[in-house]
Motif scaffolding. Structure first.
Motif, PDB file in Angstrom:
ATOM      1  N   GLN A  30       0.822  -1.209   0.000  1.00 48.17           N
ATOM      2  CA  GLN A  30       0.000   0.000   0.000  1.00 48.17           C
ATOM      3  C   GLN A  30       0.862   1.267   0.000  1.00 48.17           C
ATOM      4  OE1 GLN A  30      -3.773   0.351   0.284  1.00 48.17           O
ATOM      5  NE2 GLN A  30      -2.915   2.220  -0.591  1.00 48.17           N
ATOM      6  N   THR A  40       1.803  -8.216 -14.410  1.00 45.54           N
ATOM      7  CA  THR A  40       0.997  -7.121 -13.859  1.00 45.54           C
ATOM      8  C   THR A  40      -0.499  -7.436 -13.867  1.00 45.54           C
ATOM      9  OG1 THR A  40       0.997  -6.038 -16.036  1.00 45.54           O
ATOM     10  CG2 THR A  40       2.693  -5.362 -14.455  1.00 45.54           C
ATOM     11  N   ARG A  41      -0.960  -8.166 -14.873  1.00 42.07           N
ATOM     12  CA  ARG A  41      -2.390  -8.499 -14.927  1.00 42.07           C
ATOM     13  C   ARG A  41      -2.766  -9.441 -13.783  1.00 42.07           C
ATOM     14  NH1 ARG A  41      -2.330 -10.698 -20.934  1.00 42.07           N
ATOM     15  NH2 ARG A  41      -0.436 -11.564 -19.969  1.00 42.07           N
ATOM     16  N   SER A  43      -1.114  -9.803 -10.901  1.00 41.95           N
ATOM     17  CA  SER A  43      -0.951  -9.119  -9.622  1.00 41.95           C
ATOM     18  C   SER A  43      -2.017  -8.051  -9.405  1.00 41.95           C
ATOM     19  CB  SER A  43       0.446  -8.500  -9.530  1.00 41.95           C
ATOM     20  OG  SER A  43       1.441  -9.505  -9.528  1.00 41.95           O
ATOM     21  N   GLN A  44      -2.546  -7.488 -10.489  1.00 45.21           N
ATOM     22  CA  GLN A  44      -3.597  -6.482 -10.350  1.00 45.21           C
ATOM     23  C   GLN A  44      -4.820  -7.060  -9.655  1.00 45.21           C
ATOM     24  OE1 GLN A  44      -3.274  -3.052 -11.404  1.00 45.21           O
ATOM     25  NE2 GLN A  44      -4.925  -3.068  -9.918  1.00 45.21           N
ATOM     26  N   ARG A  45      -5.116  -8.314  -9.931  1.00 44.59           N
ATOM     27  CA  ARG A  45      -6.271  -8.961  -9.283  1.00 44.59           C
ATOM     28  C   ARG A  45      -6.028  -9.118  -7.785  1.00 44.59           C
ATOM     29  NH1 ARG A  45      -5.997 -11.923 -14.183  1.00 44.59           N
ATOM     30  NH2 ARG A  45      -4.898 -13.674 -13.203  1.00 44.59           N
ATOM     31  N   LEU A  47      -4.081  -7.146  -5.920  1.00 48.38           N
ATOM     32  CA  LEU A  47      -4.162  -5.820  -5.318  1.00 48.38           C
ATOM     33  C   LEU A  47      -5.611  -5.347  -5.221  1.00 48.38           C
ATOM     34  CD1 LEU A  47      -1.135  -3.958  -6.968  1.00 48.38           C
ATOM     35  CD2 LEU A  47      -1.193  -5.323  -4.876  1.00 48.38           C
ATOM     36  N   GLN A  48      -6.388  -5.612  -6.252  1.00 49.87           N
ATOM     37  CA  GLN A  48      -7.797  -5.207  -6.222  1.00 49.87           C
ATOM     38  C   GLN A  48      -8.550  -5.895  -5.086  1.00 49.87           C
ATOM     39  OE1 GLN A  48      -9.112  -6.079 -10.216  1.00 49.87           O
ATOM     40  NE2 GLN A  48      -8.504  -4.064 -11.008  1.00 49.87           N
ATOM     41  N   HIS A  49      -8.208  -7.157  -4.844  1.00 49.03           N
ATOM     42  CA  HIS A  49      -8.866  -7.908  -3.767  1.00 49.03           C
ATOM     43  C   HIS A  49      -8.654  -7.230  -2.421  1.00 49.03           C
ATOM     44  CE1 HIS A  49     -10.377 -11.453  -1.601  1.00 49.03           C
ATOM     45  NE2 HIS A  49      -9.378 -11.238  -0.748  1.00 49.03           N
ATOM     46  N   GLY A  51      -7.873  -3.967  -2.101  1.00 51.10           N
ATOM     47  CA  GLY A  51      -8.117  -2.540  -2.211  1.00 51.10           C
ATOM     48  C   GLY A  51      -6.863  -1.694  -2.291  1.00 51.10           C
ATOM     49  N   SER A  53      -4.112   0.329  -4.585  1.00 53.53           N
ATOM     50  CA  SER A  53      -4.079   1.005  -5.890  1.00 53.53           C
ATOM     51  C   SER A  53      -2.678   1.421  -6.321  1.00 53.53           C
ATOM     52  CB  SER A  53      -4.983   2.235  -5.854  1.00 53.53           C
ATOM     53  OG  SER A  53      -4.581   3.124  -4.808  1.00 53.53           O
TER      54      SER A  53
END
Length: 284
Positions: A30, A40-41, A43-45, A47-49, A51, A53
């Motif tokens: 964070q 990145t695709r 890991s983006q999931r 990070l989204q889980h 919250g 950004s």
């Protein structure tokens, strides 16, 4: 150490169960300015889980050597950067080594943030000796190379740990049975921490048959652990490497001298080597 530079955090992420991520890892992900991610695709999931950004940038095996400088530039400018892989601890059969090496060479503080690691998770539940072990990562994909590597370590006394792709797991176990022998104890740890987690410990011949008979065992992420080599109970047994050396020496010198020199080189007992060589000569 460059006091003006930021820190590179090497952050372990879950290998399956998202609850395995640490509170410290979440805080660092964070707070850093940038996250260097294997994919990145993927890991983006993650990070989204949670919250988070924080911006992501690719750091994978195809660009790590050439693109690492952009992360170093950010770090030298005072930004903190986190390094993550798709799952588990970065650098363990995953990218990151070159970036960490570059960072340390530049005087940048590198901070480990420990967490999930498939090989350690498997070892902790395998019931095989865990005081001494070696991690071999992924074996060569082709059979010739794989068998050669297994032959090189078949008399390794420490517990052996391997990663293997699901589409090669059966071939891998077949070669292990061939090289290590059908009775060597082994364990397949598959899909660790996930819904269909499997930990199956059997002698290699039985483990190979188990996987061969169930196509579901040929799916998902695999860790294979194999018990280390145990010398035969017969105290007169001589290792294959000692025999190789003894045979070479016997071509150049008398038996007694060859046995003595082979004992100095290998640490085997001289009288045992002498007796083995004598029996071999009698049988020729």
């Amino acid at each position: 150490m460059n006091s003006a530079a930021g820190s590179l955090y090497v952050v372990a992420t879950p290998i399956g169960n998202l609850d395995d991520i640490s509170a410290r890892a979440l805080k660092i992900l964070q707070d850093v300015a940038l996250i260097a991610a294997e994919d990145t695709r993927h890991s983006q999931r993650l990070l989204q889980h949670f919250g988070i950004s924080t911006p992501l940038a690719a750091c994978h095996e195809h660009n790590e050597r050439d693109e690492g400088s952009r992360f170093i530039t950010r770090l030298l400018a005072g930004d903190n950067v986190a390094l993550i892989s798709d799952a588990g601890t970065p650098l363990i059969s995953d990218p990151g080594y070159h970036l960490v090496r570059q960072a340390r060479a530049a005087g940048i503080n590198v901070v480990p943030v420990p967490g999930a690691c498939a090989l350690i998770a498997a070892l902790s539940a395998a019931g095989l000796p865990s005081d001494r072990f070696i991690f071999e990562g992924f074996l060569p994909a082709k059979a010739v190379g794989r068998r050669a590597r297994l032959e090189a370590i078949k008399e390794e006394p420490r517990t052996l740990i391997f990663y293997e792709a699901p589409h090669r797991i059966l071939e891998c176990l077949q070669d292990m049975e061939l090289v290590f022998g059908p009775e060597r104890q082994a364990l397949l740890a598959r899909e660790l921490t996930k819904t269909f987690e499997t930990l199956k410990g059997l002698p290699l011949a039985e483990l190979r048959a188990f996987v061969e008979g169930d196509s579901n065992q040929q799916r998902g992420e695999c860790v294979v652990l194999v018990a280390g080599w145990t010398p035969p109970q017969n105290e007169e047994a001589v290792s294959s490497e000692a025999m190789r050396i003894l045979d070479l020496l016997l071509e150049e010198m008398p038996l007694k001298r060859a046995a003595a020199l082979a004992a100095q080189i290998t640490g085997e007992r001289k009288n045992v080597l002498y007796q083995v060589a004598l029996e071999k000569q009698k049988s020729q």
